[in-house]
Design an enzyme around this catalytic site. Structure first.
Site, PDB file in Angstrom:
ATOM      1  N   THR A   1      17.216  35.532  41.341  1.00  0.00           N
ATOM      2  CA  THR A   1      16.938  35.341  42.796  1.00  0.00           C
ATOM      3  C   THR A   1      15.296  34.795  43.004  1.00  0.00           C
ATOM      4  O   THR A   1      14.574  35.151  42.340  1.00  0.00           O
ATOM      5  CB  THR A   1      16.984  36.441  43.632  1.00  0.00           C
ATOM      6  OG1 THR A   1      16.172  37.506  43.307  1.00  0.00           O
ATOM      7  CG2 THR A   1      18.198  37.127  43.380  1.00  0.00           C
ATOM      8  N   GLY A   2      15.247  34.155  44.254  1.00  0.00           N
ATOM      9  CA  GLY A   2      13.965  33.447  44.189  1.00  0.00           C
ATOM     10  C   GLY A   2      13.530  32.552  43.182  1.00  0.00           C
ATOM     11  O   GLY A   2      12.590  32.507  42.651  1.00  0.00           O
TER      12      GLY A   2
ATOM     13  N   SER B   1      10.874  28.691  43.115  1.00  0.00           N
ATOM     14  CA  SER B   1       9.351  28.466  42.998  1.00  0.00           C
ATOM     15  C   SER B   1       8.771  29.589  42.027  1.00  0.00           C
ATOM     16  O   SER B   1       9.243  30.363  41.566  1.00  0.00           O
ATOM     17  CB  SER B   1       8.735  28.317  44.334  1.00  0.00           C
ATOM     18  OG  SER B   1       8.818  29.429  44.865  1.00  0.00           O
TER      19      SER B   1
ATOM     20  N   SER C   1       5.292  45.192  41.420  1.00  0.00           N
ATOM     21  CA  SER C   1       3.992  44.609  41.558  1.00  0.00           C
ATOM     22  C   SER C   1       2.977  45.837  41.146  1.00  0.00           C
ATOM     23  O   SER C   1       3.348  47.092  41.125  1.00  0.00           O
ATOM     24  CB  SER C   1       3.809  44.133  42.893  1.00  0.00           C
ATOM     25  OG  SER C   1       2.386  44.160  43.263  1.00  0.00           O
TER      26      SER C   1
ATOM     27  N   TYR D   1       4.723  45.497  52.128  1.00  0.00           N
ATOM     28  CA  TYR D   1       4.783  44.845  50.876  1.00  0.00           C
ATOM     29  C   TYR D   1       4.471  46.165  49.778  1.00  0.00           C
ATOM     30  O   TYR D   1       5.738  46.157  49.018  1.00  0.00           O
ATOM     31  CB  TYR D   1       3.759  43.796  50.443  1.00  0.00           C
ATOM     32  CG  TYR D   1       3.729  43.108  49.372  1.00  0.00           C
ATOM     33  CD1 TYR D   1       4.859  42.278  49.052  1.00  0.00           C
ATOM     34  CD2 TYR D   1       3.168  43.521  48.186  1.00  0.00           C
ATOM     35  CE1 TYR D   1       4.957  41.343  47.891  1.00  0.00           C
ATOM     36  CE2 TYR D   1       3.249  42.683  46.962  1.00  0.00           C
ATOM     37  CZ  TYR D   1       4.101  41.818  46.677  1.00  0.00           C
ATOM     38  OH  TYR D   1       4.162  41.075  45.434  1.00  0.00           O
TER      39      TYR D   1
HETATM   40  N1  LIG Z   1       2.081  35.951  42.889  1.00  0.00           N
HETATM   41  C1  LIG Z   1       1.838  37.343  42.449  1.00  0.00           C
HETATM   42  O1  LIG Z   1       0.663  37.260  42.204  1.00  0.00           O
HETATM   43  C2  LIG Z   1       2.834  38.383  42.449  1.00  0.00           C
HETATM   44  C3  LIG Z   1       4.057  38.238  42.793  1.00  0.00           C
HETATM   45  N2  LIG Z   1       5.014  39.212  42.875  1.00  0.00           N
HETATM   46  C4  LIG Z   1       6.256  39.250  42.945  1.00  0.00           C
HETATM   47  O2  LIG Z   1       6.700  37.892  42.261  1.00  0.00           O
HETATM   48  C5  LIG Z   1       7.859  37.588  42.985  1.00  0.00           C
HETATM   49  C6  LIG Z   1       8.071  36.190  43.132  1.00  0.00           C
HETATM   50  O3  LIG Z   1       6.998  35.724  43.781  1.00  0.00           O
HETATM   51  P1  LIG Z   1       5.984  34.493  43.681  1.00  0.00           P
HETATM   52  O4  LIG Z   1       6.517  33.683  42.615  1.00  0.00           O
HETATM   53  O5  LIG Z   1       4.682  35.027  43.329  1.00  0.00           O
HETATM   54  O6  LIG Z   1       6.057  33.765  45.144  1.00  0.00           O
HETATM   55  P2  LIG Z   1       6.999  32.534  45.302  1.00  0.00           P
HETATM   56  O7  LIG Z   1       6.863  32.391  46.906  1.00  0.00           O
HETATM   57  O8  LIG Z   1       6.414  31.041  44.719  1.00  0.00           O
HETATM   58  O9  LIG Z   1       8.502  33.028  45.187  1.00  0.00           O
HETATM   59  C7  LIG Z   1       9.058  33.823  45.835  1.00  0.00           C
HETATM   60  C8  LIG Z   1      10.531  33.291  45.834  1.00  0.00           C
HETATM   61  O10 LIG Z   1      11.335  34.285  46.503  1.00  0.00           O
HETATM   62  C9  LIG Z   1      12.171  33.289  47.603  1.00  0.00           C
HETATM   63  N3  LIG Z   1      12.381  34.017  48.908  1.00  0.00           N
HETATM   64  C10 LIG Z   1      11.526  34.498  49.669  1.00  0.00           C
HETATM   65  N4  LIG Z   1      12.040  35.212  50.791  1.00  0.00           N
HETATM   66  C11 LIG Z   1      13.496  34.921  50.409  1.00  0.00           C
HETATM   67  C12 LIG Z   1      14.740  35.328  50.975  1.00  0.00           C
HETATM   68  N5  LIG Z   1      14.854  35.993  52.076  1.00  0.00           N
HETATM   69  N6  LIG Z   1      15.800  35.106  50.401  1.00  0.00           N
HETATM   70  C13 LIG Z   1      15.950  34.415  49.179  1.00  0.00           C
HETATM   71  N7  LIG Z   1      14.912  34.086  48.571  1.00  0.00           N
HETATM   72  C14 LIG Z   1      13.907  34.271  49.057  1.00  0.00           C
HETATM   73  C15 LIG Z   1      11.301  32.148  47.912  1.00  0.00           C
HETATM   74  O11 LIG Z   1      12.287  31.079  48.381  1.00  0.00           O
HETATM   75  P3  LIG Z   1      11.565  30.059  49.361  1.00  0.00           P
HETATM   76  O12 LIG Z   1      10.831  28.977  48.457  1.00  0.00           O
HETATM   77  O13 LIG Z   1      12.740  29.586  50.090  1.00  0.00           O
HETATM   78  O14 LIG Z   1      10.394  30.682  50.273  1.00  0.00           O
HETATM   79  C16 LIG Z   1      10.657  31.922  46.371  1.00  0.00           C
HETATM   80  O15 LIG Z   1      11.894  31.063  45.657  1.00  0.00           O
HETATM   81  C17 LIG Z   1       8.071  38.370  44.416  1.00  0.00           C
HETATM   82  O16 LIG Z   1       9.112  39.383  44.406  1.00  0.00           O
HETATM   83  C18 LIG Z   1       6.544  38.975  44.465  1.00  0.00           C
HETATM   84  O17 LIG Z   1       6.530  39.836  45.174  1.00  0.00           O
HETATM   85  C19 LIG Z   1       4.434  40.639  42.248  1.00  0.00           C
HETATM   86  C20 LIG Z   1       2.960  40.519  41.884  1.00  0.00           C
HETATM   87  C21 LIG Z   1       2.356  39.561  41.900  1.00  0.00           C
HETATM   88  C1  LIG Z   2     -14.000  36.696  45.187  1.00  0.00           C
HETATM   89  C2  LIG Z   2     -12.851  37.033  45.981  1.00  0.00           C
HETATM   90  C3  LIG Z   2     -13.191  37.010  47.382  1.00  0.00           C
HETATM   91  C4  LIG Z   2     -11.661  37.403  45.613  1.00  0.00           C
HETATM   92  C5  LIG Z   2     -10.524  37.776  46.523  1.00  0.00           C
HETATM   93  C6  LIG Z   2      -9.733  38.319  45.690  1.00  0.00           C
HETATM   94  C7  LIG Z   2      -8.451  39.092  46.260  1.00  0.00           C
HETATM   95  C8  LIG Z   2      -7.897  38.104  47.341  1.00  0.00           C
HETATM   96  C9  LIG Z   2      -7.468  39.223  45.257  1.00  0.00           C
HETATM   97  C10 LIG Z   2      -8.047  40.248  44.215  1.00  0.00           C
HETATM   98  C11 LIG Z   2      -6.933  40.850  43.553  1.00  0.00           C
HETATM   99  C12 LIG Z   2      -5.596  40.251  44.267  1.00  0.00           C
HETATM  100  C13 LIG Z   2      -4.401  40.702  44.121  1.00  0.00           C
HETATM  101  C14 LIG Z   2      -3.295  40.286  44.931  1.00  0.00           C
HETATM  102  C15 LIG Z   2      -3.656  39.650  46.129  1.00  0.00           C
HETATM  103  C16 LIG Z   2      -4.970  38.960  45.994  1.00  0.00           C
HETATM  104  C17 LIG Z   2      -6.158  39.823  45.570  1.00  0.00           C
HETATM  105  C18 LIG Z   2      -6.178  41.043  46.365  1.00  0.00           C
HETATM  106  C19 LIG Z   2      -2.015  40.978  44.869  1.00  0.00           C
HETATM  107  C20 LIG Z   2      -1.846  42.132  45.972  1.00  0.00           C
HETATM  108  C21 LIG Z   2      -1.097  39.885  45.371  1.00  0.00           C
HETATM  109  C22 LIG Z   2       0.365  40.561  45.430  1.00  0.00           C
HETATM  110  C23 LIG Z   2       0.897  41.486  44.304  1.00  0.00           C
HETATM  111  O1  LIG Z   2       1.857  41.807  44.187  1.00  0.00           O
HETATM  112  C24 LIG Z   2      -0.298  42.127  43.550  1.00  0.00           C
HETATM  113  C25 LIG Z   2      -1.583  41.407  43.739  1.00  0.00           C
HETATM  114  C26 LIG Z   2      -2.344  42.294  42.982  1.00  0.00           C
HETATM  115  C27 LIG Z   2      -4.004  41.534  42.862  1.00  0.00           C
END
Ligand SMILES: NC(=O)C1=CN([C@@H]2O[C@H](COP(=O)(O)OP(=O)(O)OC[C@H]3O[C@@H](n4cnc5c(N)ncnc54)[C@H](OP(=O)(O)O)[C@@H]3O)[C@@H](O)[C@H]2O)C=CC1
Ligand SMILES: CC(C)=CCC[C@@H](C)[C@H]1CC[C@H]2C3=C(CC[C@]12C)[C@@]1(C)CCC(=O)C[C@@H]1CC3
Length: 340
Positions: A18-19, A22, A182, A204
């Site tokens: 799922t998702g 991207s 996460s 979240y």
């Molecule tokens: N990036 C990070 O630092 C972290 C991410 N994660 C988790 O990783 C997972 C992937 O996220 P990430 O790759 O970062 O972000 P993206 O936004 O790139 O990917 C999210 C994906 O989820 C899809 N999505 C969102 N809402 C829905 C919905 N209602 N139904 C179906 N699909 C949906 C999006 O589709 P669309 O393109 O249509 O929006 C997209 O394909 C998430 O669960 C996120 O919480 C966890 C920890 C850290």
């Molecule tokens: C120097 C400066 C202004 C840094 C800003 C950093 C923060 C915005 C990031 C530092 C750790 C990051 C983090 C996430 C979001 C962005 C930060 C808080 C997440 C909460 C994003 C979604 C997740 O699931 C986990 C990530 C952990 C770390």
């Protein structure tokens, strides 16, 4: 059905993500295809079919012989999830891997004051590793009357997996559910009396903590039927989800600092490829050997080496059971409401 070829499911491993269009989900699909180009039947479950088509084309460009199908599913919508599950039951006889990866973090706000306070405290490392205490979000309500983050990240996936029980539970072969959780999953953000997080400002974190609990409860229920559930943390990855937190020019400026931070905390995986490490690693593991109390973290060293490490989660069986019961009640409520 785009790319669907009946008969194929008999000999190939069936993997649904799922998702998948991207970020981490798409990177995982690329990595899986590189590892098992011929032996995989990959299904990309996405809410937006145009974006799904683009992702499929990109994957086919690098893996021209791959078998990739698309499935329309909005995890925040009950009717969409039920319809998608019906379609999957028609297409496949079994499902080997179900990656529950779609997720949202709507209207994220960085608490700048808390961030600077954290910078000069002993919490600095954990603040950068988990984002604890510095991020809030504004949630919405879906047309089903559910909190959007809860519905998208947790409940839609729960319902989907439950609807796919006949394809996932077999005595002669095992299947795996793999949740993208996460490091931001905190017990302090979750309240069993408010599991949808209607009242708080960290939906979240709450939804991710709930997925950790739910995974444990699913193992308790389903291991005997050959179904195993695990949770992973991809680290901090630059994707659409995180780009939303700060203006994009700021992210570009911060990039060199992030490469430096990676030397101190390997949780700054930064690229979707690195972030997908734990998802990919679990694909290769025997599910029986995985610890239901552990979260599997994607980590990247200062020199860019990827690895996966399990860490015990702050969860307990009693709470996971209580959450599971509440989810079952909500499931029967929404099904009744949708006349299903
Ligand atoms: N990036 C990070 O630092 C972290 C991410 N994660 C988790 O990783 C997972 C992937 O996220 P990430 O790759 O970062 O972000 P993206 O936004 O790139 O990917 C999210 C994906 O989820 C899809 N999505 C969102 N809402 C829905 C919905 N209602 N139904 C179906 N699909 C949906 C999006 O589709 P669309 O393109 O249509 O929006 C997209 O394909 C998430 O669960 C996120 O919480 C966890 C920890 C850290
Ligand atoms: C120097 C400066 C202004 C840094 C800003 C950093 C923060 C915005 C990031 C530092 C750790 C990051 C983090 C996430 C979001 C962005 C930060 C808080 C997440 C909460 C994003 C979604 C997740 O699931 C986990 C990530 C952990 C770390």
């Amino acid at each position: 059905v785009v790319g669907f070829q009946p008969g194929l499911t008999k000999m190939k491993l069936v993997v649904l993500v799922t998702g998948a269009n991207s970020g981490i989900g798409l990177a995982l699909c690329g990595r899986l295809l590189s590892e098992v180009p011929e032996g995989l039947q990959l299904c990309l479950a996405c809410r937006n079919m145009h974006r799904a088509e683009v992702a499929r084309s990109a994957l086919l460009t690098s893996h021209p012989t791959a078998h990739i199908t698309l499935l329309q599913m909005d995890t925040s919508s009950i009717s969409s999830v039920i319809k998608a599950a019906q379609e999957v039951r028609l297409r496949y006889e079994h499902l080997d891997y179900l990656y529950l990866n779609a997720g949202i973090m709507p209207n994220p706000q960085l608490d700048v004051k808390a961030f600077f306070k954290g910078l000069f405290s002993s919490r600095i490392i954990s603040m950068f590793a988990t984002g604890e205490g510095i991020l809030t979000q504004q949630d919405n309500v879906t047309s089903d009357g559910l909190q959007e983050v809860f519905a998208t990240n947790l409940f839609g996936h729960f319902l989907f997996a439950r609807e796919l029980e006949p394809l996932l539970c077999h005595t002669h072969r095992s299947s795996q559910l793999i949740w993208t959780s996460s490091s931001n999953a905190h017990r302090s953000a979750f309240d069993l009396e408010d599991m949808q997080h209607r009242r708080g400002t960290q939906p979240y974190s709450s939804s991710k903590y709930a997925s950790d609990l739910l995974s444990l409860a699913l193992n308790t229920r389903y291991n005997k039927q050959g179904l195993y559930s695990s949770v992973i943390c991809p680290g901090f990855v630059m994707t659409n989800l995180t780009y939303n937190i700060l203006p994009s020019f700021l992210w570009t400026l911060l990039m060199p600092i992030f490469w430096l931070i990676r030397v101190f905390t390997h949780t700054f995986t930064l690229t979707p490829y690195n972030g997908a490490e734990a998802l990919f690693c679990l694909f290769k593991q025997k599910p029986e050997s995985l610890d239901p109390y552990a979260k599997y973290h994607s980590l990247t060293s200062g020199l860019g080496k990827n690895y996966t490490e399990p860490k015990k989660m702050d969860i307990d069986l009693e709470m996971s059971e209580l959450l599971y019961k509440k989810l079952l009640i909500l499931e029967s409520h929404v099904k009744k409401k949708n006349s299903l």
